[in-house]
Design an enzyme around this catalytic site. Structure first.
Site, PDB file in Angstrom:
ATOM      1  N   HIS A 195      83.289   7.873  74.618  1.00  0.00           N
ATOM      2  CA  HIS A 195      82.016   7.153  74.481  1.00  0.00           C
ATOM      3  C   HIS A 195      81.689   6.428  75.788  1.00  0.00           C
ATOM      4  O   HIS A 195      80.519   6.390  76.225  1.00  0.00           O
ATOM      5  CB  HIS A 195      82.117   6.115  73.363  1.00  0.00           C
ATOM      6  CG  HIS A 195      81.983   6.654  71.985  1.00  0.00           C
ATOM      7  ND1 HIS A 195      80.954   7.473  71.592  1.00  0.00           N
ATOM      8  CD2 HIS A 195      82.755   6.461  70.871  1.00  0.00           C
ATOM      9  CE1 HIS A 195      81.083   7.767  70.302  1.00  0.00           C
ATOM     10  NE2 HIS A 195      82.181   7.178  69.845  1.00  0.00           N
ATOM     11  N   HIS A 206      89.350   8.578  72.489  1.00  0.00           N
ATOM     12  CA  HIS A 206      88.077   8.710  71.770  1.00  0.00           C
ATOM     13  C   HIS A 206      87.040   7.713  72.302  1.00  0.00           C
ATOM     14  O   HIS A 206      85.931   8.103  72.698  1.00  0.00           O
ATOM     15  CB  HIS A 206      88.320   8.477  70.272  1.00  0.00           C
ATOM     16  CG  HIS A 206      87.078   8.501  69.433  1.00  0.00           C
ATOM     17  ND1 HIS A 206      86.733   9.573  68.654  1.00  0.00           N
ATOM     18  CD2 HIS A 206      86.097   7.583  69.243  1.00  0.00           C
ATOM     19  CE1 HIS A 206      85.604   9.320  68.021  1.00  0.00           C
ATOM     20  NE2 HIS A 206      85.188   8.113  68.371  1.00  0.00           N
ATOM     21  N   GLU A 207      87.390   6.436  72.299  1.00  0.00           N
ATOM     22  CA  GLU A 207      86.435   5.423  72.760  1.00  0.00           C
ATOM     23  C   GLU A 207      86.143   5.579  74.251  1.00  0.00           C
ATOM     24  O   GLU A 207      85.020   5.316  74.698  1.00  0.00           O
ATOM     25  CB  GLU A 207      86.965   4.019  72.460  1.00  0.00           C
ATOM     26  CG  GLU A 207      87.169   3.725  70.985  1.00  0.00           C
ATOM     27  CD  GLU A 207      85.925   3.935  70.133  1.00  0.00           C
ATOM     28  OE1 GLU A 207      84.797   3.837  70.663  1.00  0.00           O
ATOM     29  OE2 GLU A 207      86.083   4.199  68.926  1.00  0.00           O
ATOM     30  N   HIS A 215      80.156   8.625  78.266  1.00  0.00           N
ATOM     31  CA  HIS A 215      78.768   8.907  77.881  1.00  0.00           C
ATOM     32  C   HIS A 215      77.843   7.806  78.415  1.00  0.00           C
ATOM     33  O   HIS A 215      76.742   8.083  78.914  1.00  0.00           O
ATOM     34  CB  HIS A 215      78.690   8.985  76.357  1.00  0.00           C
ATOM     35  CG  HIS A 215      77.487   9.700  75.835  1.00  0.00           C
ATOM     36  ND1 HIS A 215      77.253   9.863  74.492  1.00  0.00           N
ATOM     37  CD2 HIS A 215      76.446  10.302  76.455  1.00  0.00           C
ATOM     38  CE1 HIS A 215      76.132  10.532  74.307  1.00  0.00           C
ATOM     39  NE2 HIS A 215      75.616  10.807  75.492  1.00  0.00           N
TER      40      HIS A 215
END
Length: 696
Positions: free
Chosen positions: A492, A488-489, A495
């Site tokens: 990010h 999940h992180e 991104h």
């Protein structure tokens, strides 16, 4: 004799010779311009902040006193690039205060936060500056701007208005005072939660009380005890890698209760770190600010900027998930109560029993438990798995570097390369809990990507976690939840790394709050793919890849405990909205308020809020106020988006390129729904989310 750069000479002229001794005020002579963590001292921050604010004021004055007609270049772009030094120093400081703090940094934070709030307000409410921005905004249709420039202008104008630029002088002063108070209160809220986490210890000296726990968790507790000079005992804390396994496996019911109650009551112990009054003050001040700016509620003010742009729409989404999730959770409760009864016990299931008996149900129904999984999820292997997925999707590669300054010796540093071998960015990864680190996991930047003087400035991204530490006998082994958290992180992180915007305010994760979780949550879909598990899930003792039979068990149990997971989350999201849709000033007693909300929505007492009020850092000091629902909206987006990969192949290069081009690299240069449609060809629907979570 040291060389004196032009930048240093300018600083000497403007600010005096003391600046030369401050590494925060000199160009970073480090690989890739990372902060010189090895040279920065706590005492450097306050003078650096003051110098940077003074420089920022000079930059703003230059815009205001420019005698030429306001243009996009001399006003909008000039404002956009102003404050670069202040942004750099603030970023370093507040990242350290979250991930590597100490009493001195916390004291500086309490002093500087209201000063920064006042500094920002003076600029955002400056009438002369706003008039120039408004002039360009009113002329926007005549300026032949590029789409991303038009969006920058429109968003900047809107931001000035939302920050009080159109208020009367009297109301501006009221708003400044509100912002100042909020800046202090939100900082204090987070400090209180951290203090309560650091204070609590469950010390066990009877080995029988460890019954049921995995050996790796027992070893970790022994290591903690040894570190705290309690050799021969076992110490459990409120850090997730300690408390969650204890609730999941410890047979001693009274000790489970003690741990669970301490965990949900962080910030609610009627001590010096109690957050109940702070919550009352924050909620009422946010409402007062919203009313001052012309909004009925804080939620209305916040959601105006999101994809889901009204509180009613957000609540509608939450209830669409809540109703089926609650029914599933009630069925799960019945299964566990039956198991309790079948074991000959006379008690009813309580909140401190849920994880323990859920694990027993999983073992009984699917022949699967965490102890069987954990040996295959060595931290280094999971991290490499995330890297390999990114490589197969986007062609990027990672090389660990030991020549780059870092803020803590535990941090691992990677240079990231594009598919053509060129430099993309720097990635810090900080894996384990410590006293100076906030709980949870998050991504941040030490430098965002943007263009400066025609040159691309590469990003410096940081991922922070709180995973179980290795012990003398066992490497760091992740739970399934922690494995998903790493992916999940890392989403990010992608991104931030793939950001490709001219302007810093439009770069990377600077997007609508309910859009920012799409890149992170979509990465979770690759975690359980059989072909991906074969890539990274290898037994830490033998090196053997995870067997097909175990993968099948994972697939079979994918909907396990989803009622609980969704109910505890959605309940917290509803609680957030209830706090921030209040339309009249009121005295809030946090315990009573959240109990009332629980009763209204029918939350069963066997499930606690994932985040109870007094430790709900997401909404009271983390920027997700009136926005915790956004993880669910992002779930709608990511489940729908992942279908595109499933339809074309989960490593289809063309689909990955479309996702990179339209989602990961675009930042806030376009409306997020338009970007999503460019990728997917249509708007998302909730059906994929309900199916993915076993709620339909």
């Amino acid at each position: 004799m040291n060389k004196i750069t032009l930048f240093s000479i300018i600083l000497l002229i403007i600010f005096g010779f003391d600046t030369m001794a401050n590494p925060l005020l000199e160009p970073f002579n480090t690989p890739f311009g990372v902060p010189p963590f090895d040279k920065i001292k706590n005492e450097d921050f306050m003078p650096a902040f003051k110098e940077a604010m003074a420089l920022h004021n000079k930059e703003i004055d230059a815009i205001i006193h420019n005698k030429q007609k306001p243009t996009f270049a001399n006003t909008i772009e000039a404002y956009e690039i102003s404050g670069e030094l202040l942004n750099q120093i603030s970023t370093i400081f507040f990242n350290l205060n979250s991930a590597n703090t100490n009493p001195e940094l916390q004291s500086i934070a309490r002093d500087i936060t209201p000063l920064l709030s006042a500094h920002s307000d003076e600029i955002m409410m400056n009438k002369e500056l706003f008039n120039k921005v408004k002039y360009v905004y009113d002329e926007r249709d005549k300026l032949n701007l590029k789409p991303f420039e038009m969006r920058l202008l429109e968003e900047m104008y809107k931001n000035f208005v939302r920050q009080g630029a159109n208020l009367s002088p009297t109301d501006k002063e009221k708003l400044k005072e509100i912002n100042k108070e909020l800046s202090v209160l939100t900082l204090k809220f987070g400090e209180n939660v951290l203090q309560d986490v650091n204070i609590f210890r469950l010390v066990i000296d009877n080995k029988n009380d460890l019954e049921g726990l995995m050996q790796s968790d027992i070893e970790a507790a022994a290591e903690t005890a040894k570190h705290e000079k309690m050799d021969g005992k076992w110490v459990f804390t409120l850090q997730n890698p300690s408390v969650m396994p204890f609730l999941q496996y410890a047979k001693n019911r009274e000790l489970r209760k003690k741990m669970q109650q301490a965990y949900i009551n962080r910030g609610n112990n009627n001590n010096d770190y109690d957050n109940k009054k702070i919550i009352n003050d924050i909620v009422n001040l946010r409402l007062k600010r919203a009313n001052l700016l012309g909004y009925k509620s804080h939620a209305q003010y916040v959601l105006e900027e999101n994809m889901i742009n009204t509180p009613d729409k957000a609540m509608k989404l939450l209830m669409e998930i809540w109703k089926p999730a609650l029914e599933v959770a009630k069925n799960e409760k019945q299964e566990m109560q039956k198991l309790i009864n079948d074991e000959g016990n006379k008690f009813n299931l309580e909140a401190w029993d849920w994880r323990y008996y859920a694990e027993k149900v999983r073992k009984a129904k699917y022949d699967l438990n965490e102890e069987e999984l954990k040996p295959y999820f060595k931290l280094d292997n999971v991290r490499q798995g995330a890297f390999d997925v990114a490589n197969k999707l986007y062609g990027i590669t990672f090389k660990e570097r030991d020549d780059i300054p870092k803020y803590n010796s535990e941090v691992r540093t990677y240079e990231v390369f594009n598919s053509d071998g060129s430099h993309l960015g720097i990635l810090f990864m900080d894996f384990h809990p410590r006293a100076g680190k906030s709980s949870g996991a998050w991504m941040t930047n030490y430098r965002e990507q943007y263009h400066k003087a025609g040159k691309n400035i590469d990003p410096i991204v940081s991922l922070v976690f709180n995973f179980t530490r290795p012990t003398a006998e066992t490497p760091a082994l992740l739970t399934w939840d922690e494995t998903e958290t790493l992916f999940h992180e890392f989403g990010h992180g992608l991104h931030g790394l793939f950001a490709n915007s001219k302007f810093r305010s439009q770069s990377g994760t600077n997007v609508a709050r309910d859009f920012v979780e799409l890149p992170s949550q979509i990465m979770e879909h690759w975690v359980a793919e059989p072909s991906v598990l074969k890539m990274y899930a290898k037994n830490y003792k033998t090196g053997e890849e995870i067997p097909n039979a175990l993968i099948q068990k994972i697939q079979n149990s994918r909907y396990f405990n989803q009622g609980f997971a969704n109910v505890e989350f959605v309940a917290s999201a509803i609680l957030d909205m209830k706090y921030h849709t209040i339309e009249k000033p009121t005295t809030i007693k946090a315990d009573e308020f959240q109990a009332k909300v629980a009763k209204e929505i029918g939350l069963i007492p066997e499930i606690a809020y994932r985040h109870g009020s007094t430790q709900f850092s997401h909404i009271f000091d983390g920027g997700y106020d009136a926005g915790y629902y956004s993880y669910l909206w992002a779930g709608v987006l990511d489940c729908d988006a992942y279908q595109a990969f499933e339809e074309s192949g989960i490593f289809n290069k063309e689909t990955a390129q479309k996702f990179k081009d339209n989602i990961l690299s675009k930042g806030n240069t376009e409306d997020p729904m338009k970007l999503y449609i460019k990728f997917r060809g249509k708007e998302p629907t909730i059906e994929a989310l309900l199916k993915d979570r076993g709620l339909k």
